[in-house]
Design an enzyme around this catalytic site. Structure first.
Site, PDB file in Angstrom:
ATOM      1  CE  LYS A 219     -35.018  62.418  20.118  1.00  0.00           C
ATOM      2  NZ  LYS A 219     -34.496  63.723  19.543  1.00  0.00           N
TER       3      LYS A 219
ATOM      4  CB  SER B 236     -34.334  58.423  18.808  1.00  0.00           C
ATOM      5  OG  SER B 236     -33.699  57.127  19.288  1.00  0.00           O
TER       6      SER B 236
ATOM      7  CE1 TYR C 102     -33.304  61.373  23.160  1.00  0.00           C
ATOM      8  CE2 TYR C 102     -33.579  59.047  22.363  1.00  0.00           C
ATOM      9  CZ  TYR C 102     -33.139  60.028  22.294  1.00  0.00           C
ATOM     10  OH  TYR C 102     -32.151  60.486  21.341  1.00  0.00           O
TER      11      TYR C 102
HETATM   12  N1  LIG Z   1     -26.150  60.166  19.826  1.00  0.00           N
HETATM   13  C1  LIG Z   1     -27.181  58.965  19.842  1.00  0.00           C
HETATM   14  O1  LIG Z   1     -26.904  57.860  19.971  1.00  0.00           O
HETATM   15  C2  LIG Z   1     -28.369  59.679  19.195  1.00  0.00           C
HETATM   16  C3  LIG Z   1     -29.425  58.629  18.526  1.00  0.00           C
HETATM   17  C4  LIG Z   1     -30.607  58.954  17.840  1.00  0.00           C
HETATM   18  C5  LIG Z   1     -31.148  60.255  17.948  1.00  0.00           C
HETATM   19  N2  LIG Z   1     -30.130  61.133  18.857  1.00  0.00           N
HETATM   20  C6  LIG Z   1     -30.512  62.592  18.494  1.00  0.00           C
HETATM   21  O2  LIG Z   1     -29.515  63.477  18.016  1.00  0.00           O
HETATM   22  C7  LIG Z   1     -29.609  64.772  18.377  1.00  0.00           C
HETATM   23  C8  LIG Z   1     -28.278  65.219  18.795  1.00  0.00           C
HETATM   24  O3  LIG Z   1     -27.476  64.441  19.818  1.00  0.00           O
HETATM   25  P1  LIG Z   1     -26.046  64.138  19.948  1.00  0.00           P
HETATM   26  O4  LIG Z   1     -25.981  62.685  20.209  1.00  0.00           O
HETATM   27  O5  LIG Z   1     -25.260  64.732  18.779  1.00  0.00           O
HETATM   28  O6  LIG Z   1     -25.853  64.861  21.296  1.00  0.00           O
HETATM   29  P2  LIG Z   1     -24.504  65.698  21.948  1.00  0.00           P
HETATM   30  O7  LIG Z   1     -23.125  65.076  21.293  1.00  0.00           O
HETATM   31  O8  LIG Z   1     -24.670  65.600  23.250  1.00  0.00           O
HETATM   32  O9  LIG Z   1     -24.924  67.239  21.378  1.00  0.00           O
HETATM   33  C9  LIG Z   1     -25.970  67.987  21.787  1.00  0.00           C
HETATM   34  C10 LIG Z   1     -25.926  69.361  21.157  1.00  0.00           C
HETATM   35  O10 LIG Z   1     -27.124  69.918  21.505  1.00  0.00           O
HETATM   36  C11 LIG Z   1     -26.837  71.003  22.553  1.00  0.00           C
HETATM   37  N3  LIG Z   1     -27.938  71.008  23.390  1.00  0.00           N
HETATM   38  C12 LIG Z   1     -28.416  70.163  24.406  1.00  0.00           C
HETATM   39  N4  LIG Z   1     -29.466  70.352  24.958  1.00  0.00           N
HETATM   40  C13 LIG Z   1     -29.949  71.701  24.406  1.00  0.00           C
HETATM   41  C14 LIG Z   1     -30.861  72.583  24.546  1.00  0.00           C
HETATM   42  N5  LIG Z   1     -31.858  72.172  25.539  1.00  0.00           N
HETATM   43  N6  LIG Z   1     -30.969  73.689  23.837  1.00  0.00           N
HETATM   44  C15 LIG Z   1     -29.922  73.917  22.881  1.00  0.00           C
HETATM   45  N7  LIG Z   1     -28.900  73.051  22.603  1.00  0.00           N
HETATM   46  C16 LIG Z   1     -28.965  71.845  23.454  1.00  0.00           C
HETATM   47  C17 LIG Z   1     -25.416  70.546  23.161  1.00  0.00           C
HETATM   48  O11 LIG Z   1     -24.905  71.914  23.768  1.00  0.00           O
HETATM   49  P3  LIG Z   1     -25.045  72.428  25.077  1.00  0.00           P
HETATM   50  O12 LIG Z   1     -24.732  71.263  25.866  1.00  0.00           O
HETATM   51  O13 LIG Z   1     -23.979  73.654  25.111  1.00  0.00           O
HETATM   52  O14 LIG Z   1     -26.471  72.984  25.210  1.00  0.00           O
HETATM   53  C18 LIG Z   1     -24.878  70.012  22.206  1.00  0.00           C
HETATM   54  O15 LIG Z   1     -24.281  70.766  21.090  1.00  0.00           O
HETATM   55  C19 LIG Z   1     -30.498  64.710  19.614  1.00  0.00           C
HETATM   56  O16 LIG Z   1     -31.803  65.356  19.206  1.00  0.00           O
HETATM   57  C20 LIG Z   1     -30.496  63.320  19.928  1.00  0.00           C
HETATM   58  O17 LIG Z   1     -31.891  62.978  20.746  1.00  0.00           O
HETATM   59  C21 LIG Z   1     -28.872  61.196  19.184  1.00  0.00           C
END
Ligand SMILES: NC(=O)c1ccc[n+]([C@@H]2O[C@H](COP(=O)([O-])OP(=O)(O)OC[C@H]3O[C@@H](n4cnc5c(N)ncnc54)[C@H](OP(=O)(O)O)[C@@H]3O)[C@@H](O)[C@H]2O)c1
Length: 262
Positions: free
Chosen positions: A171, A154, A167
């Site tokens: 990261k 991130s 967080y």
């Molecule tokens: N969105 C942002 O702004 C952003 C920015 C930088 C980095 N990221 C990173 O991108 C990645 C994906 O995030 P996202 O934004 O796409 O989130 P999201 O839309 O909330 O999706 C998260 C996914 O991970 C699954 N998940 C959550 N906790 C889990 C666990 N402990 N074990 C297995 N599966 C799990 C969720 O399904 P369930 O809830 O059913 O488990 C869902 O499929 C993360 O690592 C996040 O830190 C996101």
């Protein structure tokens, strides 16, 4: 240079746009959001994919959308050793190989300054966002034939980040894990990371909901990210197009990092 010297398509002859033909990718946390967008991209480019997530129902819906002939869902928690072993075993059983791993599952259960983060919560964040990525990578390597890994870091891992500080700490650790693994796993396996700014998903809702236009003004590209904005760079780093790239963290941030706060 003679025309004959110019390689066509990818190194091993895959057509442009079919970079994952014959390849299998495992994407953790891919029942929605960024992970699902990456899984869609792999399938669209000819690959097969295994996706994970905690909720089996959401995972089933995602598999149905991807096409059950090309996708498999294995429900479980990313930091659960038995789940990891089952997911990797089922990948090899169903598709015969594991070429690419995306450590995408990540959590942020703490919101507020570091002074308020409970120690147990901090440990859980490290467990899922860092330790689990190390374990998935080690276990995927042990399965044999792993070509590339992408870790979902991130922008918060490269700067301070208001209210999501721990967080960001996790990261930052994932970014260094990427560097270390890249060196140790070369030349067989490349390891890179992506560092997105705010992408419109469930995880990041608290950072933009109700103030999207204002939030977008922080970005030279004038908008927040969409999951597909991250899926393209992820596909690049996973694929042989990035065959000479390892240990890098690519900022996918709408230009946010190039603008000085003042
Ligand atoms: N969105 C942002 O702004 C952003 C920015 C930088 C980095 N990221 C990173 O991108 C990645 C994906 O995030 P996202 O934004 O796409 O989130 P999201 O839309 O909330 O999706 C998260 C996914 O991970 C699954 N998940 C959550 N906790 C889990 C666990 N402990 N074990 C297995 N599966 C799990 C969720 O399904 P369930 O809830 O059913 O488990 C869902 O499929 C993360 O690592 C996040 O830190 C996101």
């Amino acid at each position: 240079m003679a025309d004959d010297d110019v390689a066509e398509g990818n190194q091993d002859g895959r057509e442009p746009g079919r970079r994952f033909e014959g390849r299998v990718a495992l994407v953790t946390g891919a029942s929605r959001g960024i992970g699902l967008a990456i899984a869609r991209r792999v399938v669209a480019e000819g690959g097969r994919v295994v996706i994970t997530g905690r909720d089996a129902g959401t995972l089933d819906e995602a598999v149905a959308g991807l096409g059950p002939d090309r996708a498999l869902g294995v429900a479980g928690k990313a930091d659960d050793a038995a789940h990891r072993a089952a997911a990797i075993a089922r990948t090899v059983e169903r598709f015969g190989r594991l070429d690419h791993l995306v450590n995408n599952a990540g959590i942020n259960p703490a919101y507020g300054p570091l002074a308020q983060v409970e120690t147990g919560v901090a440990r859980k964040i490290l467990e899922v966002n860092v330790i689990a990525a190390l374990e998935w990578t080690r276990e995927a390597v042990a399965a044999g034939g792993l070509r590339s890994v992408v870790n979902m870091a991130s922008l918060a891992g490269t700067t301070s980040a208001t209210n999501i500080g721990f967080y960001g700490v996790s990261k930052a650790a994932l970014i260094n894990l990427t560097v270390q693994l890249a060196d140790e796993l070369a030349p067989a396996t490349r390891v890179n990371a992506l560092a997105p700014a705010v992408v419109r998903t469930k995880l990041a809702r608290a950072l933009y909901e109700g103030r999207e236009e204002e939030a977008a003004r922080a970005y030279p590209l004038r908008r927040l990210g969409e999951p597909d904005d991250v899926a393209g760079p992820a596909a690049f780093l996973l694929s042989d197009d990035a065959a000479w790239v390892t240990g890098q963290t690519l900022l996918v941030d709408g230009g946010a990092s190039v603008r000085a706060a003042w």
